[in-house]
Design a protein around this motif. Sequence first.
Motif, short mmCIF file in Angstrom:
data_model
loop_
_atom_site.label_atom_id
_atom_site.label_comp_id
_atom_site.label_asym_id
_atom_site.label_seq_id
_atom_site.Cartn_x
_atom_site.Cartn_y
_atom_site.Cartn_z
N LYS A 77 -15.09 -25.78 9.16
CA LYS A 77 -14.41 -27.01 9.57
C LYS A 77 -14.90 -27.41 10.95
N ASP A 78 -14.86 -28.70 11.23
CA ASP A 78 -15.34 -29.20 12.52
C ASP A 78 -14.62 -28.56 13.70
N TYR A 79 -13.38 -28.16 13.51
CA TYR A 79 -12.61 -27.59 14.61
C TYR A 79 -12.85 -26.10 14.83
N ASN A 80 -13.63 -25.45 13.97
CA ASN A 80 -13.95 -24.03 14.16
C ASN A 80 -15.07 -23.86 15.18
N ALA A 81 -15.03 -22.74 15.88
CA ALA A 81 -16.08 -22.43 16.87
C ALA A 81 -17.41 -22.13 16.20
N HIS A 82 -17.37 -21.61 14.99
CA HIS A 82 -18.61 -21.31 14.24
C HIS A 82 -18.93 -22.50 13.33
N LYS A 83 -20.21 -22.75 13.12
CA LYS A 83 -20.65 -23.87 12.27
C LYS A 83 -20.67 -23.49 10.79
#
Length: 154
Positions: A77-83
């Motif tokens: 998700k866009d809000y996660n630190a990982h892509k």
Amino acid sequence: MNPILTRPATVEDLDTLLHFEQGIVAAERPFDPTLKAGEIHYYDLKALILAPESEVIVATSGSEIVGSGYAQIRLAKDYNAHKRFAYLGFMYVKPEFRGRGVNGLVLEALTHWIKGQGIAEIRLEVYAENEAAKKAYEKAGFTPNLLEMRMNLE
């Protein structure tokens, strides 16, 4: 007694893997009243075997397939630190081979593949009431993250 080895699954393994899938469904039915009756399929196993963004691993004892699992690279998700992250599923061990470290060998092979893809986050889902599975995943280093809840209005 043959050693337990792991290898990538092939399309030739599909008959056994489809049988394993029904074993997973049978084991999970008591935890999920929303599963419909009869034969159901969680996965497109052939697609998972052939897709470059996934790896299906089988554990073997001699020529017999005794366990399985897959990892699939997914966008976070866009809000996660990982892509991107790796999602694990299709973890199954034949009953007569349980307690012999088969699941750990499958997890080890999948983790090796995941690291090779440059991924550092691994996720999976397990039913909240499935104490044996939760214990096995916690032993492997997983920690609870999010509990999905449901309500039936019928």
